[in-house]
Design an enzyme around this catalytic site. Structure first.
Site, PDB file in Angstrom:
ATOM      1  N   HIS A 192      52.191 -19.603  38.861  1.00  0.00           N
ATOM      2  CA  HIS A 192      51.977 -18.152  38.869  1.00  0.00           C
ATOM      3  C   HIS A 192      50.719 -17.867  39.681  1.00  0.00           C
ATOM      4  CE1 HIS A 192      50.051 -14.480  37.022  1.00  0.00           C
ATOM      5  NE2 HIS A 192      51.246 -14.009  37.328  1.00  0.00           N
ATOM      6  N   HIS A 240      45.589 -11.221  45.281  1.00  0.00           N
ATOM      7  CA  HIS A 240      46.009 -10.527  44.074  1.00  0.00           C
ATOM      8  C   HIS A 240      45.622  -9.069  44.247  1.00  0.00           C
ATOM      9  CE1 HIS A 240      46.170 -10.509  39.383  1.00  0.00           C
ATOM     10  NE2 HIS A 240      47.313 -10.147  39.941  1.00  0.00           N
TER      11      HIS A 240
END
Length: 591
Positions: free
Chosen positions: A123, A169
């Site tokens: 992830h 991110h």
């Protein structure tokens, strides 16, 4: 016998003898049973022990003789066999006598569809640390691939000048890394550890012109090893065997970061001032799944709903507007249909797809639709990802995904902790290739289309009997005052099972005071209803009366691949790196 000195104060010192590693009583008894009257274990004696005690039925006398020949330097006066010392040395060598067979390699059938395998999944694979402010880099991607991870996640965004593509991110303070650098590293390291396919999941936040640029980058970087399906939708996923040394592209709904951000904002206030449980020396205890819920998560609320129709419509429009080149790259299509949970879990006989759910969405779905999830994952792929509040890159209990058939249980690989140890333990199976075949009961329905019920309290199938004899190696791998300033350590072990709720348990040995060579000689029994999903957990800690106990090593092993008999079990650090010398002598029996 040498001695070790500890300074207690300026004028007082304590001296302790350093014991020499010796065979436990049960090992001595076994040696007496399988050796001649002169205390020599010949090849025929050793062969009998390997067959009767170690359950190595296919071993030959020539192989037994080879073991003896490899230990002749330890028994120079017994060239024709092993003495007690060399026999003990053989048993306690994790190179010669590990708990998992090194010769097995990839031994499961790899010709079934991808949906039939648990897959080692990362992830936010590009993050070096926390989810909000750490650097983005290709180094964590390389590290993950070298550990056998087969699914790499990349969040792709326009760069600052809007003319190129970065990985980062989004909506956080993380610093970007160029997509082309990540792709190059994936190509270089994808098949160093495993030749089975690598899936790149793209969380796409791009305009169509930049999507076309990504298509060009991907095509030029991977060339012939890129898997491109012949049609836009697949009726069945291809097999890992047919996709050896291939790269597969999968898209996901591009709005997960919004869900995570909303959850994070709602919880930040409630979590301020609370000590982070995962900051313990070895990580927070894995949450319990007993009764089908995860009690640790119950205060989260209902932020993660499945009915995010507006996001889905926007995602669909984005895919429709995507460049043709980009669309043709996508081999595994992902998305959540409109209509809530029932629609999400509908099985289309003519088309397979990937569905992404957060750990909280899966937990809530499992409470009412557990068997529907199992049925969905028999043909389709389910990816589970961490909740948004895991800012420090912690993880959840992976068993909630695996026991419902979820193939891609996505983990933050850059941290440490008990949940990650379970993930590492699962993928030690099948030669560490990153793909583990799901048990048959998760793949097949009954005559009336009934499927495995993860909540059911099933009868015991087998019992694993574990004997933990002793441990050694800390004296060589740690500073002598690492555990205690004033005396040798007081070690104890925790042994248990992570599995379906009714199999899950942890037990504990007594503490052995002031010894670098703890000898416990304790026996534990673990009744198992679903051994096919059971992982043996082993941890060693040093008891500290005044402070938190110190971490002394851990391992996690797939029960279905455990070798019966007496084995040398190497231990690993919090980060999952094997110690040079720390190991336990244990016995495993299925009764």
């Amino acid at each position: 016998m040498s001695k070790q000195t500890y300074n207690v104060c300026f004028c007082f010192r304590r001296r302790f003898r350093l014991p020499v590693s010796e065979a436990p009583p049960e090992i001595r008894t076994l040696f007496d049973l399988y050796s001649d009257e002169n205390g020599v274990m010949t090849a025929s004696h050793l062969l009998r022990l390997l067959v009767e005690v170690q359950r190595e039925e296919n071993t030959t006398e020539e192989e037994a003789q080879a073991i003896i020949d490899g230990h002749k330097h330890l028994s120079i006066f017994h060239r024709r066999g092993l003495n007690l010392e060399s026999f003990f040395n053989y048993l306690f060598s994790h190179n010669n006598n590990p708990p998992l067979s090194p010769s097995l390699g990839v031994h499961q059938d790899m010709s079934s569809p991808l949906s039939h395998y648990f897959t080692y999944t990362g992830h936010n694979s590009y993050l070096t640390g926390n989810q909000l402010s750490s650097d983005c880099s290709d180094v964590p991607i390389i590290n993950a691939l070298l550990k056998g991870v087969r699914v790499i996640e990349l969040d792709i965004w326009p760069n600052a000048s809007k003319d190129d593509v970065d990985v980062l991110h989004g909506r956080t303070l993380t610093s970007p890394v160029a997509l082309i650098k990540c792709l190059g590293s994936i190509k270089q390291y994808a098949f160093v550890v495993s030749e089975y396919p690598v899936v790149i999941t793209l969380e796409d936040h791009l305009t169509p012109d930049l999507q076309a640029k990504v298509a060009e980058m991907v095509t030029q970087t991977f060339g012939d090893i890129l898997f491109s399906p012949s049609s836009e939708s697949l009726k069945e996923f291809p097999s890992p065997e047919s996709l050896k040394r291939r790269i597969i592209i999968s898209t996901k709904p591009p709005k997960e970061y919004l869900e995570a951000k909303e959850v994070q904002e709602k919880e930040e206030e409630s979590q301020k001032g609370k000590p982070a449980g995962d900051e313990e020396a070895w990580g927070k205890e894995v949450p319990s799944l007993r009764g089908g819920t995860i009690s640790d998560y119950k205060n989260i609320g209902d932020e993660d709903d499945l009915g995010d129709a507006e996001d889905l419509e926007e995602a669909e429009r984005s895919r429709q507007n995507a460049s043709d080149e980009y669309r043709r790259l996508i081999a595994i299509h992902a998305g959540k249909p409109k209509g809530g949970l029932e629609e999400c879990l509908k099985v289309d006989p003519d088309k397979v797809r990937r569905l992404s759910l957060s750990e909280l969405q899966l937990e809530k779905a499992a409470e009412t639709h557990g068997k529907d999830i199992v049925r969905f994952t028999q043909r389709n792929i389910l990816r589970v990802y961490p909740r948004g509040t895991r800012i420090t890159s912690t993880n959840y209990n992976p068993l909630i995904g695996w026991m419902h058939g979820a193939q891609m249980v996505a983990f933050n690989m850059q941290g440490y902790g008990r949940s990650l140890w379970l993930m590492q333990g699962m993928f030690k199976a099948n030669g560490g290739c990153g793909y583990v075949k799901k048990p048959d009961f998760l793949l097949k329905g009954g005559p009336n289309n009934e499927v495995f019920d993860p909540k059911a309290h099933l009868p015991v199938k087998t019992t694993l009997k574990v004997t933990i004899y002793m441990g050694e190696g800390w004296f060589h791998d740690f500073k002598h005052t690492h555990f205690d300033q004033f005396s040798p350590p007081d070690f104890y072990a925790r042994v248990g099972i992570a599995g379906v709720p009714y199999d899950t348990v942890m037990k504990k040995t007594k503490s052995i005071e002031d010894s670098w060579l703890p000898s416990w000689n304790e026996v534990f029994e673990f009744p198992l209803a679903v051994p096919e999903l059971a992982l043996l957990r082993v941890e060693v800690h040093e008891y500290d009366m005044s402070e938190k106990d110190d971490f002394g090593g851990q391992t996690c092993l797939p029960v279905w691949e455990l070798r019966s008999g007496i084995r040398a079990v190497p231990l690993y650090s919090r980060n999952g790196d094997q110690y040079n010398n720390v190991k336990l002598l244990m016995r495993f029996e299925f009764i």
